[in-house]
Design an enzyme around this catalytic site. Structure first.
Site, PDB file in Angstrom:
ATOM      1  CB  SER D  65      -0.942   0.020   1.206  1.00 57.00           C
ATOM      2  OG  SER D  65      -1.938  -0.946   1.040  1.00 57.00           O
ATOM      3  CE  LYS D  68      -3.778   0.984  -1.005  1.00 56.14           C
ATOM      4  NZ  LYS D  68      -4.484   0.610   0.239  1.00 56.14           N
ATOM      5  CE1 TYR D 192      -4.250  -0.733  -5.065  1.00 55.29           C
ATOM      6  CE2 TYR D 192      -5.068  -2.973  -4.834  1.00 55.29           C
ATOM      7  CZ  TYR D 192      -4.691  -1.776  -4.268  1.00 55.29           C
ATOM      8  OH  TYR D 192      -4.742  -1.609  -2.907  1.00 55.29           O
ATOM      9  CE1 TYR D 240      -4.902   1.336   4.347  1.00 53.08           C
ATOM     10  CE2 TYR D 240      -3.655   0.064   5.950  1.00 53.08           C
ATOM     11  CZ  TYR D 240      -3.839   0.513   4.663  1.00 53.08           C
ATOM     12  OH  TYR D 240      -2.973   0.136   3.702  1.00 53.08           O
ATOM     13  CB  VAL D 258      -0.524  -5.531   3.868  1.00 57.26           C
ATOM     14  CG1 VAL D 258      -0.187  -6.255   2.581  1.00 57.26           C
ATOM     15  CG2 VAL D 258      -1.236  -6.431   4.833  1.00 57.26           C
TER      16      VAL D 258
END
Lengths: 306, 306, 306, 306
Positions: D65, D68, D192, D240, D258
């Site tokens: 992630s 991102k 992705y 998050y 992760v």
């Protein structure tokens, strides 16, 4: 009674054609979006074996979610009560394609009549079998119930939904992520889309519903206990977040499909099928619901008293 | 039939007393928390005017949420369909005291049988009147329905709930903030707590339910249409987030109360009242639900078929 | 720098008065609904001890939710980290008066800057004390931080909110039902409404904020660790469901109040107070947010880089 | 400072290896499930151009992630502010793979750092291009930022996620059903999954982060405004539903993956990369978060004050 019913249905058909506020057809499946909403048919299969009809009662249409009743019947026949470990029996209070509760309830759909629940039911039917075999079982059940072999799957509709049914793809993959799908999502979905694409006329559907109504001439395909329980689920969850309103207005267990069909059960009295493709805000047939309400009131068929 | 029913109820009572898995009493109202959960009574009022009982059928208990049926009946008599502008008719899928949907749905409760909806119903009954008058109307309705004047409010229970019913205070004030409460929250709540504290025995409650069952000897207090609609609401929403399970197992409209009572309607056949104070996870009577299921199955009273 | 800042603030004031899109005043507290939205004031307390102002910087206004910062500071001083057993530290993503998450998260508010969390903070301050004493502590903290004793509570505003703050009454009672309120809801709420009704001017508020900015001339009321943590909470949760947008546009920790005030902290550089009563959709000052954005950009004060 | 930092990192590494409470590796991507959780590396790129490291700082890991941040940077460079019509800027308060808010908010993800939002960002990058080109752009950005061409995609990891990433398949299809995905779900997801499978070492990642920290020796790939805004988003949404806790404890903008990596930005002071594959309940690196907290405190780098 039959004559009075004939006259009533004929008048109802005329009234609806004259004053019908038809609603709009589903637009998320391109093949269904082309259908003219201003159509209406009804068929009532009575305890004495007669069938009374009005309007386009022999016009076939896509039964869509009504197929969920038949796939559940097949699963209950196959594994019985075990299915409730994978799916609940409570109304969801959410639209038919909602995914929200699935997150909150860790992948266990609220009931077998919303999309998520029906996908699980179909997945269960695929255990140890190929899609073709599972679909054959559902078709065989429907044909046996209707005592009519001229019931088929419209593959163009199945294909159309497979191409655009992104929300169902989401549901199946989400179920899979929680371990509540045994097969690959594509396989279960392919089967599900085909099952939804079964075409039936009101006459065929009313005849198939006799096994749920427990009519004397119905083929013996379900125990009385199973019929009762499926009827209970139809009452509680058959119209998604419009189930309460349907029970309030009609007073009979029913299951709607986005193709505009409604299967309506008056236990021990009649099995009714209505079709009108224009939908209301809940995704249930607008004029179909109206007709169901008028019929139940006129015949005093509400299960909640006369 | 009466004899068979007598024997069945007596056996059921014995079985429950022997093997009863009683559940636990509600603990959020101190006065109710003291009640012994291991109690059971049942009364069945039949179409022929007889009443059959077993167990502690003449022991009075706090009817609590069952009163919501009677206050709704009063409101429907008073203002009719207008009430649906303030409250919905759909199952909520949430616990009885949930406040979550009230935020998402801008202060309009899902149905009149969850706490938020019943507070609105009671508030409607207070329009232009004092609490005393509204409570008199509800009591008068219940007494007339039961043809029994020995039905009263237990003020200690009402007081007990007023002192500890914080969640209901939250609901009433939240409704007020959306403009869906006409009176001051304390006034509506005071009335609501008193209405819930009505005490009845199974015999009295079964007799009062005759107006919903449409039994021949029932006083004419409701039109047939209103009875049907209230029954439909009881089926869809009478047991909160356990309504689907109740419909599946019992197949009859019913309304439970946190005091352990259940009012059960077999349209045109019987009005049944069951009481056992131990509750299941949904806040519905544990042994009451069991007894309802056994009775409906044995008598083939399910509205979904026999 | 001071001169450039003076000129900038003066120009900003003129521009806002000329082209201001003022938003609307809060209408749920009648006393605040009367305020003219087209007002603006700003005060900047600098590290060198000077204070620069523009507009109505000496006009007192109701600090409302900005008081949550001070009550949290008092609680952290009193019981320290223990407070986090009763309230979380995460943004809620919901409006300031939301009750929804409180149900899902069993009565533990997401953070101390939404109403539910601030009510818990105030309740904690009442432990073993009367409302008067708790309010005295908060006032004493604010006066000491601002080094100004002319800071008072506007009792008319407190009374006004007590009469119409139904949603806060709902929150307090809901918290109580989960056992996360030690005192009676009315007592905690009475204290909370008074705390929110503290009146301060921009000059007073900017001076009080020095303890969070860690300015050299700030009274020693908080450890550096505590200031940092409160600033972190202000950044993450200070503007409710508009916190992300505020961080994106302004880049400084801030806390807004429904009275139109914003306390803004530029760590080690400045403490800023802005006031303009018209609000945006999140309930934060419309022109106050605009001014904060312009100021942070012009002075290159964003904590996220220059 | 460099020497003190070297000693501190070396001590931290030793302490973690001795007393580490490592957490557990992600198990939903089989390729990552095999990694030993008890590993640790850290690299700090300073304003003076030096880079200080400890532990396995040159061991490559799957950035997941953290990618991102880089895909958002590419999109902001390509279409700028327009991206906010498709994705929000608010913390979601829900887990990284949550789908619930997507239903409530009609297919517009809360922010670009939860999975749904990052899928939209990647979809935007695919506009008028093939996956290969979009991936080349992201890789080119990362390599240019790190000034290191030895950064590649681990295709086995990408394949592994493609086979088991059912929740991401659900998110992409759900977005598509709302019209918030321009390309076919498989194409966007394929891109992705590959972007997430970029492998970097702490040293490489710390060097790439210099563009966000605005360090003097950073390549000029982003305007100062864009860096600030990305940092703001990292602070608000980078961890998050654990973002608030991270801000409270660490006080720096960061983005976790992760795979156990964390990119941490101390604006104008340092760019930090930490890696330790064992995760906490939010799916963020357990020892990585610990190290970030210790480092920020020791160096007084919190943006909220020293």
């Amino acid at each position: 009674m039959t004559e009075a019913l004939e006259r009533f249905l004929s008048d109802l058909d005329a009234e609806i054609r004259k004053h019908g506020n038809w609603g709009e057809v589903a637009d998320y499946i391109p093949e269904l979006a082309r259908v003219d909403p201003a159509q209406f048919g009804i068929a009532v299969s009575l305890a004495d074996g007669r069938i009374v009809t009005a309007g386009q009662a022999r016009q076939q249409f896509s039964i869509q979610s009504i197929s969920k009743v038949f796939s559940l019947a097949c699963v209950l026949g196959r594994i019985g009560e075990q299915v409730w470990t994978r799916v609940g029996r409570e109304p969801s209070g959410r639209p038919f394609d909602s995914i929200l509760l699935l997150e909150q309830e860790h992948g266990r759909p609220r009931n077998p009549f919303i999309n998520a629940g029906a996908i699980v039911t179909t997945d269960e039917l695929l255990t140890g079998r190929q899609p073709k075999e599972a679909l054959s079982e559902i078709l065989a059940f429907v044909r046996a119930a209707a005592e009519d072999d001229d019931i088929h799957i419209d593959k163009a509709v199945a294909r159309s939904e497979a191409e655009t049914g992104f929300r169902n793809v989401a549901l199946a993959n989400y179920l899979k992520s929680f371990g509540n799908l045994r097969n690959q999502p594509e396989m279960t979905l392919g089967t599900y889309f085909h099952q939804c694409a079964i075409e039936m006329s009101c006459v065929q559907l009313a005849r198939a519903g006799r096994v749920l109504a427990g009519l004397p001439d119905a083929p013996r395909l379900l125990t009385a206990l199973k019929s009762r329980r499926i009827n209970a689920l139809m009452m509680m969850c058959g119209h998604y977040d419009g189930s309460g309103d349907f029970a309030f207005r009609v007073g009979l267990p029913g299951k709607s499909g986005v193709g505009g069909g409604i299967l309506l059960i008056a236990p021990e009295r009649a099995s009714i099928a209505i079709w009108s493709p224009g939908l209301n805000v809940y995704g249930n047939s607008m004029m179909g619901t109206h007709a169901a309400e008028q019929l139940a009131r006129r015949m005093e068929w509400s299960v909640f008293g006369s």
